[in-house]
Design an enzyme around this catalytic site. Structure first.
Site, PDB file in Angstrom:
ATOM      1  N   GLU A  92      76.694  39.069   5.708  1.00  0.00           N
ATOM      2  CA  GLU A  92      75.305  39.092   4.850  1.00  0.00           C
ATOM      3  C   GLU A  92      74.499  38.376   5.828  1.00  0.00           C
ATOM      4  OE1 GLU A  92      76.206  37.607   0.926  1.00  0.00           O
ATOM      5  OE2 GLU A  92      78.058  38.911   0.825  1.00  0.00           O
ATOM      6  N   CYS A 105      68.840  33.341   7.336  1.00  0.00           N
ATOM      7  CA  CYS A 105      70.181  32.756   7.203  1.00  0.00           C
ATOM      8  C   CYS A 105      71.272  33.726   7.449  1.00  0.00           C
ATOM      9  CB  CYS A 105      70.196  32.276   5.658  1.00  0.00           C
ATOM     10  SG  CYS A 105      72.017  31.816   5.389  1.00  0.00           S
ATOM     11  N   CYS A 112      85.845  33.458   6.273  1.00  0.00           N
ATOM     12  CA  CYS A 112      85.975  32.121   6.717  1.00  0.00           C
ATOM     13  C   CYS A 112      87.324  31.554   6.492  1.00  0.00           C
ATOM     14  CB  CYS A 112      84.893  31.370   5.884  1.00  0.00           C
ATOM     15  SG  CYS A 112      84.755  29.658   6.414  1.00  0.00           S
ATOM     16  N   CYS A 116      86.921  26.141   1.293  1.00  0.00           N
ATOM     17  CA  CYS A 116      85.959  25.334   0.263  1.00  0.00           C
ATOM     18  C   CYS A 116      86.055  25.966  -1.109  1.00  0.00           C
ATOM     19  CB  CYS A 116      84.584  25.249   0.748  1.00  0.00           C
ATOM     20  SG  CYS A 116      84.408  24.341   2.301  1.00  0.00           S
ATOM     21  N   CYS A 119      83.262  28.356  -2.769  1.00  0.00           N
ATOM     22  CA  CYS A 119      82.390  29.314  -1.860  1.00  0.00           C
ATOM     23  C   CYS A 119      83.072  30.698  -1.899  1.00  0.00           C
ATOM     24  CB  CYS A 119      82.582  28.774  -0.486  1.00  0.00           C
ATOM     25  SG  CYS A 119      81.574  29.812   0.915  1.00  0.00           S
ATOM     26  N   CYS A 333      76.152  32.715  -0.662  1.00  0.00           N
ATOM     27  CA  CYS A 333      76.399  33.593   0.489  1.00  0.00           C
ATOM     28  C   CYS A 333      77.901  33.980   0.171  1.00  0.00           C
ATOM     29  CB  CYS A 333      76.286  32.660   1.646  1.00  0.00           C
ATOM     30  SG  CYS A 333      77.693  31.726   1.925  1.00  0.00           S
TER      31      CYS A 333
HETATM   32  N1  SAH Z   1      80.513  26.814   7.085  1.00  0.00           N
HETATM   33  C1  SAH Z   1      79.321  26.218   7.297  1.00  0.00           C
HETATM   34  C2  SAH Z   1      77.913  27.129   7.067  1.00  0.00           C
HETATM   35  C3  SAH Z   1      77.890  28.215   6.013  1.00  0.00           C
HETATM   36  S1  SAH Z   1      78.283  27.734   4.091  1.00  0.00           S
HETATM   37  C4  SAH Z   1      79.140  25.112   6.243  1.00  0.00           C
HETATM   38  O1  SAH Z   1      80.122  24.493   5.651  1.00  0.00           O
HETATM   39  O2  SAH Z   1      78.269  24.015   6.277  1.00  0.00           O
HETATM   40  C5  SAH Z   1      76.232  27.095   4.231  1.00  0.00           C
HETATM   41  C6  SAH Z   1      76.419  26.150   2.942  1.00  0.00           C
HETATM   42  O3  SAH Z   1      76.392  26.492   1.716  1.00  0.00           O
HETATM   43  C7  SAH Z   1      77.271  24.812   3.112  1.00  0.00           C
HETATM   44  O4  SAH Z   1      76.606  23.797   2.984  1.00  0.00           O
HETATM   45  C8  SAH Z   1      78.200  25.319   1.947  1.00  0.00           C
HETATM   46  O5  SAH Z   1      78.983  24.029   1.668  1.00  0.00           O
HETATM   47  C9  SAH Z   1      77.167  25.836   0.775  1.00  0.00           C
HETATM   48  N2  SAH Z   1      77.728  26.441  -0.055  1.00  0.00           N
HETATM   49  C10 SAH Z   1      78.923  27.451  -0.370  1.00  0.00           C
HETATM   50  N3  SAH Z   1      78.879  27.989  -1.205  1.00  0.00           N
HETATM   51  C11 SAH Z   1      78.311  27.431  -2.163  1.00  0.00           C
HETATM   52  C12 SAH Z   1      77.979  27.634  -3.566  1.00  0.00           C
HETATM   53  N4  SAH Z   1      78.625  28.460  -4.177  1.00  0.00           N
HETATM   54  N5  SAH Z   1      77.045  26.995  -4.153  1.00  0.00           N
HETATM   55  C13 SAH Z   1      76.357  26.120  -3.323  1.00  0.00           C
HETATM   56  N6  SAH Z   1      76.412  25.905  -2.059  1.00  0.00           N
HETATM   57  C14 SAH Z   1      77.197  26.449  -1.548  1.00  0.00           C
END
Ligand code: SAH
Length: 347
Positions: A92, A105, A112, A116, A119, A333
């Site tokens: 995406e 973006c 991944c 997390c 996510c 995302c």
């Molecule tokens: N892997 C990298 C970049 C991709 S995620 C990272 O972790 O920074 C981009 C951002 O979106 C990160 O800050 C991540 O923690 C956040 N993110 C992912 N899922 C999310 C969600 N459901 N709500 C809010 N932020 C989210």
């Protein structure tokens, strides 16, 4: 033998490759221009190259492209793409329009492996890394589709950029090169969940990009409950690496803090966070979490996000509440890709 991606090579690498194959030096700039300025999808379109060279390229290399599998346009103008790669995998990208320019973006991996808990991108693990050429192709495809010049890039889509280090470094070199899209390194943000050894390695590159660290919690028990990566690189270790990064590069770091109701949004967390990053001159981006399927988290309400921001500001920490764009088009995302994967499973 599988062919290599020619659009993933930096200009020096391309020059070396072509020279080793016996082509005259001026050909490298020509090929690079076709790939990254004129953005052709076939070697046969590189009309100023001899046919024999086109054939040699065709035999040994591929040009990475992406095609639009789905596209959603939000009421606020934000465009979300589901791009299909040559091997059928999907990723995406999101194009957002700010006063200072069009910002894209982009994804750096298919899936991944960081895990997390909030996510969507990580729910099915990592399939593979993207090549530098595929990462470039996300931008070229969005730019061609919307006919806008993209001026800013954030590496905040699917994937952990520092878990695909070489290809991401090649991408950065290509996209900022004068013979490429020529985007200023200062207009690029790279976001990481906090892979400490890679942050140290990145510092040595001394790039002028903005490093954004997904912190989300100010202490180990809390951060580990949200982000498994914290078990390997705990909060204090991470912040120490951030301080080293600032010292080496002279660039300020920004911290991402996604706010989860009843989890990381209490006044005591603002206190802890302020104490943790005191004196760094760092910037904190607050954003209510975007709830995804299968995650227990819900978003902090707007009033409490504001209270948290005020507490940070009172403690001398710069904090902004991120404007949420594209909330009407499954914005978080990884969500579009998950939907697509579910539909494919049904068929
Ligand atoms: N892997 C990298 C970049 C991709 S995620 C990272 O972790 O920074 C981009 C951002 O979106 C990160 O800050 C991540 O923690 C956040 N993110 C992912 N899922 C999310 C969600 N459901 N709500 C809010 N932020 C989210």
């Amino acid at each position: 033998m599988s062919k290599n991606s020619i659009s993933s090579l930096t200009l020096p690498q391309l020059s070396e490759t072509l020279a080793a194959a016996g082509f005259p030096a001026f050909r490298a700039k020509q090929v690079y221009g076709w790939l990254h300025q004129k953005r052709v999808a076939a070697f046969s379109d590189m009309t100023n190259l001899p046919k024999s060279m086109q054939a040699w390229l065709e035999e040994n290399y591929t040009i990475d492209t992406v095609s639009v599998a789905r596209k959603q346009v939000s009421k606020d103008g934000t465009v979300k793409y589901l791009f299909r790669l040559a091997d059928g995998n999907c990723i995406e990208s999101v194009l957002m329009f700010y006063e200072y320019g069009a910002t894209i973006c982009i994804s750096t991996q298919v899936g991944c492996r960081m895990g997390c808990r909030f996510c969507a991108s990580t729910q099915a693990g990592r399939v593979r890394n993207l090549t530098a050429g595929e990462i470039c192709a996300e931008i070229y495809a969005a730019q061609a589709d919307t006919e806008t010049r993209i001026s800013h890039i954030v590496l905040m889509g699917i994937g952990e950029p520092l878990d695909n280090y070489e290809q991401v470094m090649n991408f950065l070199q290509i996209i900022t090169s004068a013979e490429g899209l020529c985007i200023g390194m200062r207009n690029i943000s790279l976001s990481t969940c906090g892979l400490v050894p890679m942050i140290d390695r990145l510092a040595q590159e001394k790039l002028q990009l903005t490093l954004s660290v997904s912190l989300h919690a100010p202490n180990d028990p809390l951060r580990s409950s949200m982000m498994p990566v914290n078990d390997s690189y705990p909060v204090k270790t991470l912040i120490a690496a951030c301080r080293r990064y600032q010292k080496t590069t002279g660039r300020r770091i920004s911290f991402e803090y996604s706010m989860v109701k009843g989890v990381n949004d209490a006044p005591q967390h603002a206190d802890e966070l302020a104490a943790l990053i005191k004196g760094m001159g760092a910037h904190v981006n607050l954003i209510p979490i975007n709830p995804v399927d299968g995650s227990p988290y819900t978003a902090t309400d707007a009033r409490n996000v504001q209270r948290f921001q005020k507490l940070l500001e009172e403690r001398g920490v710069n904090a902004t509440i991120r404007r949420r764009l594209g909330t009407d088009i499954s914005a978080a995302c990884g969500q579009l890709r998950r939907e697509e994967m579910r539909e494919q499973e049904k068929n």
